[in-house]
Design a protein around this motif. Structure first.
Motif, PDB file in Angstrom:
ATOM      1  N   LEU A  41       0.838  -1.189   0.000  1.00 37.10           N
ATOM      2  CA  LEU A  41       0.000   0.000   0.000  1.00 37.10           C
ATOM      3  C   LEU A  41       0.877   1.245   0.000  1.00 37.10           C
ATOM      4  O   LEU A  41       2.054   1.187   0.369  1.00 37.10           O
ATOM      5  CB  LEU A  41      -0.897   0.032   1.240  1.00 37.10           C
ATOM      6  CG  LEU A  41      -1.945  -1.056   1.414  1.00 37.10           C
ATOM      7  CD1 LEU A  41      -2.678  -0.847   2.731  1.00 37.10           C
ATOM      8  CD2 LEU A  41      -2.931  -1.076   0.254  1.00 37.10           C
ATOM      9  N   GLY A  42       0.272   2.373  -0.370  1.00 40.68           N
ATOM     10  CA  GLY A  42       0.989   3.640  -0.327  1.00 40.68           C
ATOM     11  C   GLY A  42       0.447   4.591  -1.357  1.00 40.68           C
ATOM     12  O   GLY A  42      -0.257   4.191  -2.296  1.00 40.68           O
ATOM     13  N   LEU A 241      -3.591  -1.851   9.379  1.00 38.11           N
ATOM     14  CA  LEU A 241      -4.801  -1.179   8.911  1.00 38.11           C
ATOM     15  C   LEU A 241      -5.612  -0.563  10.048  1.00 38.11           C
ATOM     16  O   LEU A 241      -6.213   0.493   9.888  1.00 38.11           O
ATOM     17  CB  LEU A 241      -5.678  -2.161   8.122  1.00 38.11           C
ATOM     18  CG  LEU A 241      -5.041  -2.767   6.871  1.00 38.11           C
ATOM     19  CD1 LEU A 241      -5.996  -3.749   6.215  1.00 38.11           C
ATOM     20  CD2 LEU A 241      -4.624  -1.690   5.877  1.00 38.11           C
ATOM     21  N   ALA A 242      -5.609  -1.226  11.202  1.00 39.13           N
ATOM     22  CA  ALA A 242      -6.442  -0.746  12.309  1.00 39.13           C
ATOM     23  C   ALA A 242      -5.727   0.277  13.183  1.00 39.13           C
ATOM     24  O   ALA A 242      -6.354   1.192  13.718  1.00 39.13           O
ATOM     25  CB  ALA A 242      -6.897  -1.930  13.168  1.00 39.13           C
ATOM     26  N   ARG A 245       1.173   3.053  13.061  1.00 39.86           N
ATOM     27  CA  ARG A 245       1.996   3.921  13.899  1.00 39.86           C
ATOM     28  C   ARG A 245       2.535   5.118  13.126  1.00 39.86           C
ATOM     29  O   ARG A 245       2.745   6.178  13.680  1.00 39.86           O
ATOM     30  CB  ARG A 245       3.161   3.112  14.493  1.00 39.86           C
ATOM     31  CG  ARG A 245       2.732   1.988  15.411  1.00 39.86           C
ATOM     32  CD  ARG A 245       3.943   1.276  16.018  1.00 39.86           C
ATOM     33  NE  ARG A 245       4.799   0.695  14.996  1.00 39.86           N
ATOM     34  CZ  ARG A 245       4.624  -0.527  14.493  1.00 39.86           C
ATOM     35  NH1 ARG A 245       3.620  -1.275  14.909  1.00 39.86           N
ATOM     36  NH2 ARG A 245       5.442  -1.000  13.585  1.00 39.86           N
ATOM     37  N   ASN A 246       2.783   4.908  11.811  1.00 40.25           N
ATOM     38  CA  ASN A 246       3.369   5.959  10.992  1.00 40.25           C
ATOM     39  C   ASN A 246       2.322   7.021  10.634  1.00 40.25           C
ATOM     40  O   ASN A 246       1.204   6.689  10.230  1.00 40.25           O
ATOM     41  CB  ASN A 246       3.971   5.348   9.731  1.00 40.25           C
ATOM     42  CG  ASN A 246       4.564   6.375   8.804  1.00 40.25           C
ATOM     43  OD1 ASN A 246       3.893   6.877   7.912  1.00 40.25           O
ATOM     44  ND2 ASN A 246       5.834   6.710   9.013  1.00 40.25           N
ATOM     45  N   GLU A 247       2.693   8.285  10.750  1.00 48.17           N
ATOM     46  CA  GLU A 247       1.752   9.376  10.507  1.00 48.17           C
ATOM     47  C   GLU A 247       1.253   9.399   9.070  1.00 48.17           C
ATOM     48  O   GLU A 247       0.058   9.610   8.808  1.00 48.17           O
ATOM     49  CB  GLU A 247       2.415  10.712  10.852  1.00 48.17           C
ATOM     50  CG  GLU A 247       1.496  11.912  10.704  1.00 48.17           C
ATOM     51  CD  GLU A 247       2.191  13.218  11.083  1.00 48.17           C
ATOM     52  OE1 GLU A 247       1.657  14.272  10.714  1.00 48.17           O
ATOM     53  OE2 GLU A 247       3.248  13.162  11.750  1.00 48.17           O
ATOM     54  N   ARG A 248       2.169   9.158   8.104  1.00 46.57           N
ATOM     55  CA  ARG A 248       1.761   9.163   6.687  1.00 46.57           C
ATOM     56  C   ARG A 248       0.804   8.013   6.402  1.00 46.57           C
ATOM     57  O   ARG A 248      -0.165   8.167   5.649  1.00 46.57           O
ATOM     58  CB  ARG A 248       3.005   9.060   5.794  1.00 46.57           C
ATOM     59  CG  ARG A 248       2.690   9.198   4.307  1.00 46.57           C
ATOM     60  CD  ARG A 248       2.225  10.599   3.984  1.00 46.57           C
ATOM     61  NE  ARG A 248       1.831  10.733   2.590  1.00 46.57           N
ATOM     62  CZ  ARG A 248       0.599  10.533   2.138  1.00 46.57           C
ATOM     63  NH1 ARG A 248      -0.373  10.205   2.965  1.00 46.57           N
ATOM     64  NH2 ARG A 248       0.316  10.697   0.859  1.00 46.57           N
ATOM     65  N   LEU A 253      -4.581   5.956   5.118  1.00 44.97           N
ATOM     66  CA  LEU A 253      -5.641   4.982   5.399  1.00 44.97           C
ATOM     67  C   LEU A 253      -6.936   5.669   5.806  1.00 44.97           C
ATOM     68  O   LEU A 253      -8.025   5.223   5.441  1.00 44.97           O
ATOM     69  CB  LEU A 253      -5.171   4.008   6.478  1.00 44.97           C
ATOM     70  CG  LEU A 253      -4.102   3.028   6.012  1.00 44.97           C
ATOM     71  CD1 LEU A 253      -3.491   2.275   7.197  1.00 44.97           C
ATOM     72  CD2 LEU A 253      -4.664   2.036   4.997  1.00 44.97           C
ATOM     73  N   SER A 254      -6.829   6.771   6.527  1.00 45.21           N
ATOM     74  CA  SER A 254      -8.054   7.484   6.893  1.00 45.21           C
ATOM     75  C   SER A 254      -8.730   8.055   5.668  1.00 45.21           C
ATOM     76  O   SER A 254      -9.967   8.132   5.589  1.00 45.21           O
ATOM     77  CB  SER A 254      -7.735   8.592   7.903  1.00 45.21           C
ATOM     78  OG  SER A 254      -6.930   9.600   7.303  1.00 45.21           O
ATOM     79  N   ALA A 255      -7.947   8.420   4.646  1.00 45.97           N
ATOM     80  CA  ALA A 255      -8.512   8.967   3.415  1.00 45.97           C
ATOM     81  C   ALA A 255      -9.190   7.879   2.583  1.00 45.97           C
ATOM     82  O   ALA A 255     -10.304   8.062   2.094  1.00 45.97           O
ATOM     83  CB  ALA A 255      -7.435   9.658   2.603  1.00 45.97           C
TER      84      ALA A 255
END
Length: 257
Positions: A41-42, A241-242, A245-248, A253-255
């Motif tokens: 993902l990314g 996914l849940a 830890r990484n901010e990016r 994922l929230s988007a």
């Protein structure tokens, strides 16, 4: 007593790749256990597709290496150095790695059956056996009876299922999927993901570049998040996914969720 560790079929170490002055991959280290599904993902431009293409040497790394089944792809060891293999040897290595692209890349002038038979014949399989294998695979991807159809007569989802059947026809050690549903209408995505889930359940080793978070949650053994050519988060889907830890990764994922 601890559970036995599944050996890595794919080992990626210190992988770097740049195009001109643009650094696309920066020191990728990744293990993919045999029989597992790894989802990459990314955001766009993070290096996912380039990493996938380095695995089967469609892109040559600038540093580092990819090893599949104990064999370094595209190179041989010469003491402490890696020497590039001739094209014929690389083609032999690629025969063990199936790949499904965004676009279906079927031969438009050949029937569905012929598209699947072609690669088997090149690998030395007799035509009768290749045709039998092709028909068997078409049934498995829900296209029994369409052997004589041409790609133009199929929907996008059906064409991609043919491409998947073609990718597994020679029993590869590993299958790579580069955003296999991105060119499909939304109603066709589910049928392709269903075939991929069946392959995963059958124990095929898969590396999948996708934005289909539902597939990652249900089928992946590990999720790897790339940003700026680096792995910034990796682990089981329930963790990445849940609770990334990484901010990016959290923002991405929230988007998409």
């Amino acid at each position: 007593m601890s559970a036995p560790v599944t050996p890595a079929l794919v080992r990626i170490r210190g992988l770097h790749k740049h195009f001109g002055r643009h650094q696309v991959l920066e020191g990728i280290d990744l293990d993919v256990p045999a029989g597992s599904v790894t989802v990459l993902l990314g955001p766009s431009g993070s290096g996912k597709s380039t990493l996938l293409r380095c695995v089967n040497h469609l892109e040559k790394p600038d540093a580092g290496f990819v090893e599949v089944g104990g064999e370094i792809i595209g190179y041989r060891r010469d003491g402490e150095r890696l020497r590039e293999l001739p094209d014929r040897a690389v083609t032999r290595q690629r025969a063990k790695i199936g790949m499904v692209f965004q676009q279906f890349n079927l031969f438009p002038h050949k029937t569905v059956l012929e598209n699947i038979v072609e690669g088997q014949l090149a690998a030395g399989v007799r035509r009768k056996a290749a045709e039998s294998r092709a028909s068997e695979l078409l049934a498995k991807v829900g296209l029994a009876g369409r052997e004589a159809s041409y790609p133009r007569q199929l929907s996008g989802g059906q064409q991609q299922r043919v491409a998947i059947a073609r990718a597994v026809a020679n029993d590869p050690q590993l299958i790579l999927f580069d955003e296999p549903t991105s060119a499909l209408d939304p109603e066709m995505v589910g049928e392709v993901l269903g075939v991929m889930k069946d392959l995963a359940a059958a124990g095929l080793t898969m590396i999948v570049v996708t934005h289909e978070i539902g597939f990652a949650r249900e089928a992946a053994d590990q999720v790897v998040f790339l940003d700026g050519g680096r792995i910034v988060e990796a682990g089981p889907p329930g963790e990445v996914l849940a609770n990334p830890r990484n901010e990016r990764a959290r923002a991405f994922l929230s988007a998409v969720l």
